[in-house]
Design a protein around this motif. Sequence first.
Motif, mmCIF file in Angstrom:
data_model
loop_
_atom_site.group_PDB
_atom_site.id
_atom_site.type_symbol
_atom_site.label_atom_id
_atom_site.label_comp_id
_atom_site.label_asym_id
_atom_site.label_seq_id
_atom_site.Cartn_x
_atom_site.Cartn_y
_atom_site.Cartn_z
ATOM 1 N N ALA A 1 21.686 -5.216 -22.913
ATOM 2 C CA ALA A 1 21.905 -3.976 -22.174
ATOM 3 C C ALA A 1 21.687 -4.190 -20.685
ATOM 4 O O ALA A 1 22.515 -3.814 -19.860
ATOM 5 N N PHE A 2 20.553 -4.764 -20.331
ATOM 6 C CA PHE A 2 20.259 -5.171 -18.955
ATOM 7 C C PHE A 2 18.983 -5.982 -18.989
ATOM 8 O O PHE A 2 17.942 -5.513 -19.445
ATOM 9 N N LEU A 3 19.065 -7.204 -18.502
ATOM 10 C CA LEU A 3 17.894 -8.077 -18.532
ATOM 11 C C LEU A 3 17.732 -8.788 -17.199
ATOM 12 O O LEU A 3 18.658 -9.408 -16.685
ATOM 13 N N CYS A 4 16.546 -8.665 -16.646
ATOM 14 C CA CYS A 4 16.098 -9.494 -15.536
ATOM 15 C C CYS A 4 14.612 -9.691 -15.768
ATOM 16 O O CYS A 4 14.027 -9.088 -16.669
ATOM 17 N N THR A 5 13.974 -10.533 -14.980
ATOM 18 C CA THR A 5 12.573 -10.834 -15.267
ATOM 19 C C THR A 5 11.686 -9.600 -15.139
ATOM 20 O O THR A 5 10.743 -9.419 -15.912
ATOM 21 N N ALA A 6 11.986 -8.725 -14.178
ATOM 22 C CA ALA A 6 11.166 -7.524 -14.011
ATOM 23 C C ALA A 6 11.251 -6.631 -15.236
ATOM 24 O O ALA A 6 10.232 -6.165 -15.764
ATOM 25 N N VAL A 7 12.466 -6.365 -15.709
ATOM 26 C CA VAL A 7 12.635 -5.495 -16.878
ATOM 27 C C VAL A 7 11.995 -6.122 -18.110
ATOM 28 O O VAL A 7 11.373 -5.431 -18.929
ATOM 29 N N ALA A 8 12.127 -7.427 -18.270
ATOM 30 C CA ALA A 8 11.502 -8.104 -19.405
ATOM 31 C C ALA A 8 9.992 -7.871 -19.398
ATOM 32 O O ALA A 8 9.385 -7.588 -20.444
ATOM 33 N N LYS A 9 9.389 -7.950 -18.231
ATOM 34 C CA LYS A 9 7.950 -7.725 -18.124
ATOM 35 C C LYS A 9 7.601 -6.276 -18.455
ATOM 36 O O LYS A 9 6.612 -5.997 -19.146
ATOM 37 N N TRP A 10 8.412 -5.329 -17.968
ATOM 38 C CA TRP A 10 8.118 -3.916 -18.227
ATOM 39 C C TRP A 10 8.090 -3.615 -19.721
ATOM 40 O O TRP A 10 7.170 -2.954 -20.205
ATOM 41 N N VAL A 11 9.111 -4.084 -20.446
ATOM 42 C CA VAL A 11 9.194 -3.697 -21.857
ATOM 43 C C VAL A 11 8.140 -4.412 -22.700
ATOM 44 O O VAL A 11 7.610 -3.833 -23.663
ATOM 45 N N VAL A 12 7.818 -5.652 -22.335
ATOM 46 C CA VAL A 12 6.765 -6.358 -23.077
ATOM 47 C C VAL A 12 5.414 -5.694 -22.811
ATOM 48 O O VAL A 12 4.594 -5.534 -23.732
ATOM 49 N N GLU A 13 5.176 -5.287 -21.572
ATOM 50 C CA GLU A 13 3.934 -4.586 -21.253
ATOM 51 C C GLU A 13 3.845 -3.251 -21.976
ATOM 52 O O GLU A 13 2.752 -2.732 -22.218
ATOM 53 N N GLY B 1 18.424 -0.139 -28.164
ATOM 54 C CA GLY B 1 19.530 -0.389 -27.248
ATOM 55 C C GLY B 1 19.423 0.391 -25.954
ATOM 56 O O GLY B 1 18.370 0.456 -25.318
ATOM 57 N N ARG B 2 20.523 1.030 -25.572
ATOM 58 C CA ARG B 2 20.615 1.697 -24.267
ATOM 59 C C ARG B 2 19.641 2.867 -24.123
ATOM 60 O O ARG B 2 19.408 3.341 -23.011
ATOM 61 N N ALA B 3 19.080 3.349 -25.234
ATOM 62 C CA ALA B 3 18.176 4.498 -25.164
ATOM 63 C C ALA B 3 16.951 4.222 -24.311
ATOM 64 O O ALA B 3 16.307 5.155 -23.837
ATOM 65 N N ASP C 1 31.545 -3.576 -11.328
ATOM 66 C CA ASP C 1 30.148 -3.202 -11.558
ATOM 67 C C ASP C 1 29.983 -2.211 -12.701
ATOM 68 O O ASP C 1 28.867 -1.970 -13.149
ATOM 69 N N ASN C 2 31.084 -1.619 -13.190
ATOM 70 C CA ASN C 2 31.033 -0.751 -14.370
ATOM 71 C C ASN C 2 32.373 -0.829 -15.093
ATOM 72 O O ASN C 2 33.303 -0.082 -14.797
ATOM 73 N N ILE C 3 32.443 -1.735 -16.063
ATOM 74 C CA ILE C 3 33.676 -1.962 -16.808
ATOM 75 C C ILE C 3 33.836 -0.993 -17.974
ATOM 76 O O ILE C 3 34.907 -0.907 -18.581
ATOM 77 N N ARG C 4 32.788 -0.216 -18.295
ATOM 78 C CA ARG C 4 32.814 0.593 -19.513
ATOM 79 C C ARG C 4 33.966 1.617 -19.549
ATOM 80 O O ARG C 4 34.586 1.800 -20.594
ATOM 81 N N PRO C 5 34.287 2.307 -18.452
ATOM 82 C CA PRO C 5 35.420 3.231 -18.518
ATOM 83 C C PRO C 5 36.740 2.529 -18.840
ATOM 84 O O PRO C 5 37.546 3.042 -19.620
ATOM 85 N N ALA C 6 36.952 1.342 -18.264
ATOM 86 C CA ALA C 6 38.176 0.600 -18.551
ATOM 87 C C ALA C 6 38.153 -0.002 -19.947
ATOM 88 O O ALA C 6 39.180 -0.059 -20.629
ATOM 89 N N LEU C 7 36.984 -0.454 -20.394
ATOM 90 C CA LEU C 7 36.862 -1.139 -21.673
ATOM 91 C C LEU C 7 36.843 -0.180 -22.851
ATOM 92 O O LEU C 7 37.473 -0.421 -23.882
ATOM 93 N N TYR C 8 36.097 0.930 -22.706
ATOM 94 C CA TYR C 8 35.900 1.864 -23.821
ATOM 95 C C TYR C 8 36.464 3.263 -23.577
ATOM 96 O O TYR C 8 36.349 4.121 -24.443
ATOM 97 N N ALA D 1 22.579 0.656 -18.662
ATOM 98 C CA ALA D 1 22.927 -0.230 -19.776
ATOM 99 C C ALA D 1 24.388 -0.650 -19.704
ATOM 100 O O ALA D 1 25.275 0.181 -19.489
ATOM 101 N N TYR D 2 24.630 -1.916 -19.881
ATOM 102 C CA TYR D 2 25.981 -2.482 -19.998
ATOM 103 C C TYR D 2 26.840 -2.264 -18.755
ATOM 104 O O TYR D 2 28.059 -2.206 -18.849
ATOM 105 N N CYS D 3 26.215 -2.132 -17.599
ATOM 106 C CA CYS D 3 26.951 -2.090 -16.342
ATOM 107 C C CYS D 3 26.690 -3.374 -15.576
ATOM 108 O O CYS D 3 27.596 -4.192 -15.422
ATOM 109 N N TRP D 4 25.448 -3.575 -15.117
ATOM 110 C CA TRP D 4 25.131 -4.842 -14.461
ATOM 111 C C TRP D 4 25.382 -6.019 -15.397
ATOM 112 O O TRP D 4 25.915 -7.061 -14.983
ATOM 113 N N SER D 5 25.020 -5.888 -16.669
ATOM 114 C CA SER D 5 25.149 -7.024 -17.596
ATOM 115 C C SER D 5 26.603 -7.385 -17.871
ATOM 116 O O SER D 5 26.901 -8.524 -18.239
#
Length: 461
Positions: A93-105, A314-316, A352-359, A415-419
Amino acid sequence: MSANPLAPEWLVHPDDANALTPAVWPPSADRDGAGAITVAGASLTALASEFGTPLYVVDEQDVRTRAETIKTLFNEAFAALGSRVDVYYAGKAFLCTAVAKWVVEAGLHIDVASGGELAVALAAGVDPALLGFHGNNKSLAEIDRSVGLGVGAIVLDSVVEVDRVSAAAEKHGRVQAVRLRINSGVHASTHEYLATAREDQKFGIPLADAPAVVAQIRASKNLRFLGLHSHIGSQIFESAGFAEAARRLLAVHAELLKDGEVPELNLGGGFGIAYTSADVVTPIASIAADFARVVSEQCAELGIPIPIIAIEPGRAIVGHSTVTVYEVGTIKDVRVDDSIRKYVSIDGGMSDNIRPALYGADYTVRLANRRSDSDPALVRIAGKHCESGDIVVHADYLPGDVAPGDLVAVPATGAYCWSLASNYNYLGRPAVVAVKDGAARVIVRRETEADLLSRDVGVTA
């Protein structure tokens, strides 16, 4: 003023085109005295001036709170049944080191689906035991690395992976815990590309084949079978599909218990979020209660103990946390029959946001740098790419005096924009800025032209 006849039926003509629908925006979103939108106390106008546009702005506390809330609600629902729930954050959905730390914490595990996502989690200092490795075509190198690191669970997606993971475990002198992904045949109510449990599809193995594959797993001294795994799709609003998948999997789960332990059951997730005012989202507390009720009833009927449950929301967790800020470049009033659609072109788009074109996904947009009393006008937010399908917002209302140089903000882009972002037309991917208590910091820097040219050997030579 009446609604524009070009507007879709679900889109309500607003009394106030400046209003921020609470279900769509981060809870901290507001407007300041100057009319600019703020997130977590930070002005989007000031952030755009400091960091440039397009810009992803993520409310750090919102991510942390949603992660903690989902974990708490599900564990409360299952604690009464004598069980617990392990919550996996979807790295895709979206992963970078900061977000990884937030969810694990926040007490979550992380689901990764590639060597790259694994590398990000490791760079964040995440214990490999908290990771699950997913994917329908994991490479031998990815499997070997995951096993060698001691990844908590590998989700087997096909029969061939049984031998591949077993061989890697033997090489590293480990007993690797595995789940088996099942194609339950449940047809989730979502976009065709987001439904992942239909029969004609690349993920998992048929439910009927599970006993034979589990017997093969158990025959390996290097593998430990944790349980079955199901994921029926993403952006799902109703819980009936989850309930039916749970019933089908628990019936097989009960059969598998006759020949050995099956300590857990992963029911997936993909809970939907609101992207527009027309989206009606089931509260997480209700979903958790439904899950607990179905699992409890089915286990009682089968006469089996309630297993540990794993879910993947997921995106929730991250979807609502983020807004994307753009600068308006050009505006065109396009006549369609006897009506006008205002095309507002921005400095980003499908890169930067493919979702409208993709889905065909729908989004909301608001003027971000000011408030306006101008009559609402139907707009289409168009990107700057060389594609007619480069649309970020198909239809919404903005004040009719929207002008070049204005800023607009599109919510629910966590979710699913940057990624899914790309460098189409050689646009650099935007920066990601985390905001908390009015302060901002870059957590992913903007790509530069030097970045874009760095892999071109004709340049480096």
